[in-house]
Write a protein that holds these residues in place. Structure first.
Motif, PDB file in Angstrom:
ATOM      1  N   MET A 259       9.895   1.525 -16.040  1.00 15.78           N
ATOM      2  CA  MET A 259      10.384   2.806 -16.547  1.00 15.78           C
ATOM      3  C   MET A 259       9.241   3.633 -17.137  1.00 15.78           C
ATOM      4  N   ARG A 260       8.303   2.991 -17.807  1.00 19.46           N
ATOM      5  CA  ARG A 260       7.158   3.741 -18.343  1.00 19.46           C
ATOM      6  C   ARG A 260       6.307   4.308 -17.214  1.00 19.46           C
ATOM      7  N   LYS A 261       6.111   3.520 -16.181  1.00 24.37           N
ATOM      8  CA  LYS A 261       5.359   4.013 -15.031  1.00 24.37           C
ATOM      9  C   LYS A 261       6.092   5.180 -14.364  1.00 24.37           C
ATOM     10  N   LEU A 262       7.413   5.095 -14.298  1.00 26.32           N
ATOM     11  CA  LEU A 262       8.207   6.180 -13.716  1.00 26.32           C
ATOM     12  C   LEU A 262       8.044   7.463 -14.523  1.00 26.32           C
ATOM     13  N   LEU A 263       8.052   7.363 -15.850  1.00 25.90           N
ATOM     14  CA  LEU A 263       7.891   8.554 -16.683  1.00 25.90           C
ATOM     15  C   LEU A 263       6.532   9.197 -16.462  1.00 25.90           C
ATOM     16  N   GLU A 264       5.487   8.380 -16.298  1.00 27.85           N
ATOM     17  CA  GLU A 264       4.151   8.944 -16.046  1.00 27.85           C
ATOM     18  C   GLU A 264       4.132   9.716 -14.727  1.00 27.85           C
TER      19      GLU A 264
ATOM     20  N   GLY B  81       0.800  -1.223   0.000  1.00 31.01           N
ATOM     21  CA  GLY B  81       0.000   0.000   0.000  1.00 31.01           C
ATOM     22  C   GLY B  81       0.830   1.269   0.000  1.00 31.01           C
ATOM     23  N   LEU B  82       1.983   1.259  -0.652  1.00 29.27           N
ATOM     24  CA  LEU B  82       2.815   2.448  -0.727  1.00 29.27           C
ATOM     25  C   LEU B  82       2.219   3.442  -1.715  1.00 29.27           C
ATOM     26  N   SER B  83       2.685   4.673  -1.635  1.00 30.94           N
ATOM     27  CA  SER B  83       2.255   5.668  -2.618  1.00 30.94           C
ATOM     28  C   SER B  83       2.889   5.348  -3.966  1.00 30.94           C
ATOM     29  N   LEU B  84       2.263   5.860  -5.031  1.00 36.48           N
ATOM     30  CA  LEU B  84       2.763   5.588  -6.367  1.00 36.48           C
ATOM     31  C   LEU B  84       4.188   6.116  -6.541  1.00 36.48           C
ATOM     32  N   LEU B  85       4.467   7.236  -5.923  1.00 39.88           N
ATOM     33  CA  LEU B  85       5.809   7.801  -6.014  1.00 39.88           C
ATOM     34  C   LEU B  85       6.835   6.878  -5.372  1.00 39.88           C
ATOM     35  N   GLN B  86       6.496   6.284  -4.234  1.00 39.20           N
ATOM     36  CA  GLN B  86       7.409   5.353  -3.570  1.00 39.20           C
ATOM     37  C   GLN B  86       7.595   4.082  -4.385  1.00 39.20           C
ATOM     38  N   VAL B  87       6.536   3.656  -5.057  1.00 39.76           N
ATOM     39  CA  VAL B  87       6.612   2.440  -5.864  1.00 39.76           C
ATOM     40  C   VAL B  87       7.594   2.614  -7.012  1.00 39.76           C
ATOM     41  N   VAL B  88       7.447   3.722  -7.760  1.00 42.71           N
ATOM     42  CA  VAL B  88       8.325   3.905  -8.912  1.00 42.71           C
ATOM     43  C   VAL B  88       9.763   4.175  -8.473  1.00 42.71           C
ATOM     44  N   ALA B  89       9.947   4.845  -7.332  1.00 45.82           N
ATOM     45  CA  ALA B  89      11.303   5.063  -6.815  1.00 45.82           C
ATOM     46  C   ALA B  89      11.943   3.734  -6.450  1.00 45.82           C
ATOM     47  N   GLN B  90      11.178   2.825  -5.878  1.00 50.65           N
ATOM     48  CA  GLN B  90      11.697   1.512  -5.520  1.00 50.65           C
ATOM     49  C   GLN B  90      12.036   0.705  -6.773  1.00 50.65           C
ATOM     50  N   CYS B  91      11.187   0.784  -7.781  1.00 49.49           N
ATOM     51  CA  CYS B  91      11.452   0.073  -9.037  1.00 49.49           C
ATOM     52  C   CYS B  91      12.711   0.603  -9.723  1.00 49.49           C
ATOM     53  N   PHE B  92      12.863   1.931  -9.746  1.00 53.78           N
ATOM     54  CA  PHE B  92      14.050   2.496 -10.392  1.00 53.78           C
ATOM     55  C   PHE B  92      15.319   2.101  -9.640  1.00 53.78           C
ATOM     56  N   ALA B  93      15.230   2.004  -8.323  1.00 58.05           N
ATOM     57  CA  ALA B  93      16.407   1.584  -7.551  1.00 58.05           C
ATOM     58  C   ALA B  93      16.838   0.181  -7.961  1.00 58.05           C
ATOM     59  N   ILE B  94      15.889  -0.712  -8.220  1.00 59.20           N
ATOM     60  CA  ILE B  94      16.227  -2.068  -8.660  1.00 59.20           C
ATOM     61  C   ILE B  94      16.877  -2.024 -10.042  1.00 59.20           C
TER      62      ILE B  94
ATOM     63  N   LEU C 240      18.977   0.079 -21.224  1.00 55.78           N
ATOM     64  CA  LEU C 240      18.015  -1.013 -21.392  1.00 55.78           C
ATOM     65  C   LEU C 240      17.688  -1.263 -22.865  1.00 55.78           C
ATOM     66  N   GLY C 241      17.939  -0.258 -23.713  1.00 56.70           N
ATOM     67  CA  GLY C 241      17.632  -0.406 -25.132  1.00 56.70           C
ATOM     68  C   GLY C 241      16.181  -0.165 -25.471  1.00 56.70           C
ATOM     69  N   MET C 242      15.469   0.625 -24.672  1.00 55.80           N
ATOM     70  CA  MET C 242      14.059   0.912 -24.943  1.00 55.80           C
ATOM     71  C   MET C 242      13.942   1.824 -26.163  1.00 55.80           C
ATOM     72  N   LYS C 243      12.939   1.559 -26.968  1.00 54.30           N
ATOM     73  CA  LYS C 243      12.702   2.380 -28.155  1.00 54.30           C
ATOM     74  C   LYS C 243      11.446   3.240 -28.031  1.00 54.30           C
ATOM     75  N   SER C 244      10.473   2.785 -27.253  1.00 55.70           N
ATOM     76  CA  SER C 244       9.248   3.568 -27.072  1.00 55.70           C
ATOM     77  C   SER C 244       8.769   3.420 -25.634  1.00 55.70           C
ATOM     78  N   PRO C 245       8.948   4.441 -24.817  1.00 58.99           N
ATOM     79  CA  PRO C 245       9.655   5.683 -25.138  1.00 58.99           C
ATOM     80  C   PRO C 245      11.164   5.459 -25.209  1.00 58.99           C
ATOM     81  N   GLY C 246      11.823   6.291 -26.006  1.00 56.78           N
ATOM     82  CA  GLY C 246      13.265   6.204 -26.128  1.00 56.78           C
ATOM     83  C   GLY C 246      13.956   7.150 -25.171  1.00 56.78           C
ATOM     84  N   ARG C 247      15.292   7.169 -25.242  1.00 55.99           N
ATOM     85  CA  ARG C 247      16.046   7.984 -24.296  1.00 55.99           C
ATOM     86  C   ARG C 247      15.876   9.471 -24.543  1.00 55.99           C
ATOM     87  N   LEU C 248      15.362   9.867 -25.742  1.00 53.65           N
ATOM     88  CA  LEU C 248      15.175  11.288 -26.028  1.00 53.65           C
ATOM     89  C   LEU C 248      13.846  11.831 -25.513  1.00 53.65           C
TER      90      LEU C 248
END
Length: 844
Positions: free
Chosen positions: A168-173, A126-139, A197-205
């Protein structure tokens, strides 16, 4: 306890050499022909040393059969070590098993990381969405990306890749809706992760463009962004600079991975049929994915950094270096050719269109790259690398600028920087200034010689140009210059140019010193020719003895422990313990005593290779010889033990740390503040797995009756602040503890670090609170620390707080302030205060 004993130097070296070889036979005396040195000390012109540079590339270093043989031998030793319980000092410290060929990639670990991301996204806690994406990015950032950078780790399992990209997409949102949150990563870090990671959509730009849009936002929606005078947000501008630096360095990574195309030199824009040719040559992968986004990023970044408002919120040195790189990519476009690329970004085009006023530049192939445009500003800051007849060459600024290009293997950027460094058009006294800065040439030559591959071959040509230029300005190379070149070739594993340069130096009759001897000896050891290293030691000794017989000892160098350590260091890099034994035997014959560095270097090597018995024997020989281990000795032990702490339970980690301290006590070493600081410095580099060991070290420190020193507190604060999510409870507890003690311990560095990080995280109130506390304590922070805080106050329009802030600084009785025309009053802090009218009438 280590009891001090009387022991002769010969026996001491023999005692040390004994555990390093199974055979106890004495080393044979090596004979070699002596090298004579003339009495003259006049330097030879640099052009005579060009042959050693031109022939530097492409030299084989070692026989392949010997390499494979040693690898098989080391593999057998590692397997035997792995199959038994390894304990150090009566089974007290677990040792790491490190493979020389790199860490094996555990596929199961990668699948577990994908499961960890999935569990975080499900958010059962039950963490906040901000905490969730921060935890995912740390991994992703701390666990997955390091695996991708390892040899053989270029691909992720599909499941793990899918979960990482989903995170990463969730983090960008979330980032778009909570841009100011200090708990979310910077845009530069997000772009880097997407790229790796080599993501193309969304890409690094895509995050890059969002950052540009956010940076250029106008609070008043009726205002025109093309004419807005609102200052840029300092944090966003620094993020933009980091984004471009990361994007610029990525072009070399693409080529290294075989993703690049044949590159068009930056001087060949005039031969291009289209303005996008240079973009395709520099960023082939990004250009193939979406040329429009690439052009939007390059053009918008160039114009933003050219904006006078950027010069008010960024250091000129950074801006000028970035503009010099961007100009060649952007100036082939004009306003008409840029507009189609901005069709999907009308907000950015509204800002760019009124500023893209240059004419399309076409550079002739023979022309030198033009000097980067120098944007003007109402604030006249003196950049360290700007030219002018009344300024000196800034070694630090040029070292930083060239160093970043050497690190990225940017040959064209280095050639461009060299042209600017030696350009006398704007500064007739440039040659005289460079003549007084020989260490800059030594640095350039060292870096040029240390490179391998195609870039290394190209940089050898630059090294030749540097030597020619030194001869033109009558700056003769010194023995330090040649030592720098030899050290560079040693890094590049090129022995042939080292030998040729050595022969030229000896033939010239230059006065040799211990550094160049040590460099040569270490090179022979690390590049697979230990016998030649021993012959060099013998040659050095023979020249010394001959000089003493002739009554001129000043013309030779006496062999000492520094030369022996250099030989040992080179041999240990290639795991030649047999040769190390012979070097120690050689030192024993000449009564050269090993020092604590010798023991620590050998101990570190044994622990990293898993040779526990040999490491124990080294410590025993230290006790026998009367050489007491120091804090660095046990830092080495702790660092080795840390390699396996990640797999240990918290209780096991505490026991490991406790056993290290127990062994220190048994050896008669009482840990002091410096010892604890070294241990914590090693621990914090391990990241989150070191949390329990850090607590154990701090508990032992307090249990011994000591309190953390300012250096320890600074290490801890930066560790707590770097964790994701940040450990705010630990940060607040540390600040409260230091605040209660600061009247006794005036740790200015710690409080400056706290202010800087709090301000960068958007906590201006917290930074100001620290500032006023420091003012009460009589501790005055440096102006470079205060400048970003003042910019933050003016950017958000908090004029009362800004005025009080400036007035408080003015009242502080700082000694540099006494000089009304000195550099203190020329700092950018005072320029901002004057521009916004924050200083009292009549103030300086």
């Amino acid at each position: 306890m280590f009891a001090t004993r009387t022991i002769c130097s010969r026996c001491r070296s023999k005692v040390l050499a004994k555990p390093l070889a199974k055979s106890t036979a004495a080393a044979q005396r090596l004979t070699t022909s002596s090298s004579t040195t003339t009495d003259t000390n006049s330097p030879v012109p640099a052009s005579k040393f060009r042959e050693a540079i031109v022939q530097a590339a492409g030299e084989p270093v070692e026989n392949a059969d010997s390499i494979l043989s040693r690898k098989r031998q080391r593999g057998t030793q590692r397997q035997n070590t792995k199959n038994r319980a390894l304990h150090l000092f009566e089974s007290t410290v677990n040792a790491a098993q490190q493979s020389e060929s790199g860490t094996n990639i555990d596929a199961g670990q990668l699948y577990r990381l994908g499961s960890d991301i999935n569990a975080a996204l499900e958010n059962k806690d039950g963490l906040s969405l901000l905490q969730v994406v921060a935890q995912c990015f740390a991994i992703v950032h701390d666990d997955i990306l390091p695996v991708l950078r390892q040899p053989g780790g270029e691909r992720l399992p599909k499941v793990t890749y899918a979960k990482a990209t989903q995170a990463m997409r969730k983090l960008l949102e979330v980032k778009k809706s909570a841009w100011e949150s200090p708990d979310l990563p910077r845009t530069a870090d997000i772009c880097n992760a997407i790229g790796e990671l080599g993501m193309k959509s969304p890409g690094r730009l895509d995050p890059y463009i969002t950052l540009l849009q956010h940076l250029l936002r106008v609070p008043d929606h009726d205002a025109d962004p093309s004419t807005s005078s609102d200052a840029f947000d300092l944090r966003l501008l620094e993020d933009l600079v980091a984004c471009w630096q990361d994007l610029s360095s990525s072009r070399h990574i693409y080529r290294a991975r075989g993703l690049g195309v044949r590159r068009t030199g930056l001087r060949n824009h005039g031969q291009a049929n289209h303005a996008t040719s240079s973009c395709r040559a520099e960023f082939p992968l990004l250009a193939s994915l979406d040329m429009s986004k690439l052009v939007v990023v390059l053009a918008s970044t160039y114009i933003v950094l050219s904006d006078p408002r950027a010069l008010q919120t960024a250091r000129d040195e950074h801006v000028q270096n970035l503009l010099a790189d961007l100009e060649f990519l952007v100036k082939p476009f004009d306003c008409a050719t840029l507009q189609p690329f901005f069709s999907d970004y009308p907000d950015l085009w509204q800002y760019v269109s009124v500023r893209a006023t240059w004419s399309s530049m076409q550079f002739s192939p023979s022309a030198k790259p033009p000097t980067a445009a120098r944007p003007t500003s109402s604030l006249k800051h003196n950049a360290p690398n700007t030219t002018g007849t009344h300024r000196r060459i800034s070694y630090a600024a040029w070292h930083k600028r060239l160093g970043s290009r050497f690190k990225a293997n940017d040959v064209s950027g280095l050639n461009n920087a060299w042209e600017q460094l030696t350009n006398t058009a704007d500064d007739p006294q440039r040659q005289e200034k460079l003549r007084n800065c020989p260490e800059l040439f030594d640095f350039i030559l060292h870096q040029c010689c240390s490179k391998q591959g195609p870039e290394g071959n190209a940089l050898q040509q630059l090294a030749g140009r540097v030597l020619d230029y030194m001869e033109d300005i009558k700056l003769p190379p010194t023995i330090r210059t040649y030592t720098s070149m030899m050290e560079g070739w040693k890094i590049a594993k090129k022995l042939q140019p080292i030998e040729k340069l050595w022969a030229q130096v000896v033939k010239s009759g230059m006065q040799l010193d211990e550094h160049i001897w040590s460099s040569r000896i270490a090179a022979y050891g690390s590049l697979g020719r230990p016998d030649d290293g021993l012959r060099s030691l013998d040659e050095m000794n023979q020249e010394w003895e001959q000089a003493c017989k002739n009554g001129s000892p000043s013309l030779a160098v006496q062999p000492g422990i520094a030369s022996v350590n250099a030989a040992i260091s080179g041999l240990l890099r290639v795991d030649r313990l047999d040769a190390v034994h012979r070097v120690l035997a050689w030192a024993s014959e000449r009564q050269i005593e090993p020092d604590i560095w010798t023991y620590n270097r050998l101990l570190s090597h044994m622990l990293k290779k898993g040779h526990m018995e040999e490491a124990d024997r080294i410590l025993t020989s230290m006790k026998t010889s009367g050489v007491a281990p120091d804090g660095a000795t046990f830092t080495i032990i702790l660092e080795t033990a840390l390699a396996e702490m990640g797999t240990q339970t918290p209780d096991s980690q505490r026991r490991t740390v406790a056993k290290v301290f127990a062994e220190m006590s048994a050896c008669g070493i009482e840990p002091n503040q410096e010892t604890y600081a070294k241990m914590l410095h090693v621990l914090v580099r391990a990241g989150n797995v070191a949390r329990v060991p850090i607590e154990a070290v701090l508990a032992h420190l307090r249990g011994s009756g000591l309190q953390p020193s300012p250096e320890i507190c600074t290490i801890l604060f930066e560790y707590y602040f770097s964790r994701r999510p940040r450990d705010w409870d630990a940060i607040r507890a540390l600040i409260a503890d230091r605040r209660s003690r600061t009247r006794v311990l005036t740790d200015r560095v710690f409080w400056e670090t706290v202010m800087r990080h709090l301000n960068s995280a958007g906590d201006n109130a917290g930074a100001l609170e620290i500032f006023y506390d420091m003012d009460d304590w009589g501790i005055w922070p440096a102006l470079p620390v205060l400048e970003p805080i003042l910019r933050s106050l003016t950017d958000r329009g908090d004029w009362d707080a800004a005025r009080q802030f400036v007035q408080t600084v003015m009242r502080q009785e700082r000694s540099p302030a006494a000089d009304q025309g000195g550099r203190y009053w020329k700092h950018a802090f005072w320029a901002i205060a004057k521009d916004y009218g924050l200083m009292e009438e009549g103030s300086t």
